[in-house]
Motif scaffolding. Structure first.
Motif, PDB file in Angstrom:
ATOM      1  N   CYS A  12      30.754  52.148  38.066  1.00 42.16           N
ATOM      2  CA  CYS A  12      32.174  52.379  38.308  1.00 42.16           C
ATOM      3  C   CYS A  12      32.367  52.961  39.701  1.00 42.16           C
ATOM      4  CB  CYS A  12      32.699  53.371  37.270  1.00 42.16           C
ATOM      5  SG  CYS A  12      34.246  52.889  36.556  1.00 42.16           S
ATOM      6  N   ASP A  75      38.141  48.016  31.693  1.00 43.87           N
ATOM      7  CA  ASP A  75      38.661  48.849  32.778  1.00 43.87           C
ATOM      8  C   ASP A  75      39.045  47.962  33.963  1.00 43.87           C
ATOM      9  OD1 ASP A  75      38.073  50.861  31.062  1.00 43.87           O
ATOM     10  OD2 ASP A  75      36.543  51.814  32.313  1.00 43.87           O
ATOM     11  N   ASP A  77      39.570  48.405  37.321  1.00 50.07           N
ATOM     12  CA  ASP A  77      39.354  49.364  38.402  1.00 50.07           C
ATOM     13  C   ASP A  77      39.855  48.822  39.734  1.00 50.07           C
ATOM     14  OD1 ASP A  77      37.967  50.718  36.446  1.00 50.07           O
ATOM     15  OD2 ASP A  77      36.027  50.641  37.462  1.00 50.07           O
ATOM     16  N   HIS A 138      44.101  54.515  33.654  1.00 52.63           N
ATOM     17  CA  HIS A 138      42.761  54.779  34.213  1.00 52.63           C
ATOM     18  C   HIS A 138      42.904  55.468  35.571  1.00 52.63           C
ATOM     19  CE1 HIS A 138      38.493  54.459  34.463  1.00 52.63           C
ATOM     20  NE2 HIS A 138      38.402  53.392  35.204  1.00 52.63           N
ATOM     21  N   HIS A 142      41.639  55.884  40.972  1.00 53.15           N
ATOM     22  CA  HIS A 142      40.226  55.759  40.573  1.00 53.15           C
ATOM     23  C   HIS A 142      39.341  56.736  41.343  1.00 53.15           C
ATOM     24  CE1 HIS A 142      36.434  53.796  39.181  1.00 53.15           C
ATOM     25  NE2 HIS A 142      37.186  53.615  38.121  1.00 53.15           N
ATOM     26  N   GLY A 187      34.913  56.872  36.055  1.00 56.26           N
ATOM     27  CA  GLY A 187      33.512  57.226  35.903  1.00 56.26           C
ATOM     28  C   GLY A 187      33.201  57.908  34.581  1.00 56.26           C
TER      29      GLY A 187
END
Ligand SMILES: [Zn+2]
Length: 281
Positions: A12, A75, A77, A138, A142, A187
């Motif tokens: 991640c 996810d 991201d 999320h 990030h 993470g």
């Protein structure tokens, strides 16, 4: 378990490339507008009660008894400073994965960064308006919510709440009608301070018990095998829906889904597992 979690988290952290799960928007033209919600959509999503001292509750998996359910989570991201890479043509989304989930009729929860929704608003909206999926938070940037999280830049405690709220704002701006009150730490890194700071937002933090290992994996067989070996009733599986950083995921899903169904598993969204967990308390 610790090692496996670290693997995905490290991926991640490296995954500057991870972005939104793409979804073709055309098939949604005939879907009901968000202003005509079903009873399920309009009811309040299940959440866990706050933890000790009012800390943000942390959910890892659903009940191990009472039925074979499993939640696939993806996810989406995209780190705040990855815009230039997307501009150069790097694909942080994965429309084919979303399409496959639709074809296979697999409900799923997408943990989306606000930055991803900004980059792919049509895809975010299409996923958010599809009752087969739910969008959860999320973070916007990030960035990590602890000091040491696999090299991710960090959000200072005084910015944490704003970063989470900024993601919800981005979802709304993209046209996502009902983002869920669930939050996945970038993470997977959190500590007491982060749980305390986010308690004012009212989210349930969602971790996982099965690491797919899909981030930067090129061997879809290995990803599928790791998931199939790890899944137990109530499991939450963490995967990614970003073409550039998780190129094997879509093919792995096509292997995982029929195998788990053969074993009697039913795919559910995280909200269903959280609701069931609440009932089993
Ligand atoms: Zn992530």
């Amino acid at each position: 378990m610790t090692i496996r979690v670290r693997r995905v988290a490290a991926a991640c952290a490296l995954g500057a490339a991870l972005t939104a799960c793409g979804a073709p928007s055309a098939p949604h033209a005939s879907r009901p507008a968000p202003s005509a919600p079903t009873a399920a959509v309009s009811s309040r999503p299940p959440t866990l009660a706050p933890g000790p001292a009012g800390l943000t509750p942390v959910f890892k998996n659903g009940p191990r008894v009472g039925g074979k359910t499993v939640a696939l989570t993806f996810d989406a991201d995209m780190t705040a400073d990855e815009g230039p890479r997307a501009a150069k043509g790097e694909h942080f989304d994965n429309p084919q994965l979303i399409s496959t989930l639709r074809t296979l009729k697999v409900p799923a929860t997408v943990f989306m960064t606000g930055r991803w929704a900004d980059e792919y608003p049509a895809e975010a909206r299409a996923i958010g308006r599809d009752p087969q999926f739910e969008i959860a938070n999320h973070s916007y940037s990030h960035y990590a919510f602890t000091g040491d999280c696999y090299g991710l830049p960090t959000v200072s405690p005084d910015r944490m709440k704003a970063d989470v709220e900024r993601a919800y704002t981005a979802f709304k701006k993209a046209g996502v009608p009902n983002a869920m009150p669930y939050f996945r730490f970038p993470g997977g890194c959190y500590d007491r301070q982060a749980l305390k700071t986010l308690s004012a937002v009212g989210v349930t933090a969602v971790q996982w018990d099965v690491v797919s290992g899909d981030a930067f994996a090129t061997d879809s067989d290995a990803v599928a095998q790791q998931v199939l070996e790890g899944v137990k009733p109530g499991s939450v599986v963490v995967m990614h829906c970003t073409r550039s950083a998780a190129p094997a995921t879509e093919k792995a899903v096509r292997m995982i889904v029929p195998e788990l169904r053969k074993k009697g598993y039913r795919f559910v969204k995280v909200s269903e597992l959280i609701g069931a967990a609440d009932r089993h308390r």
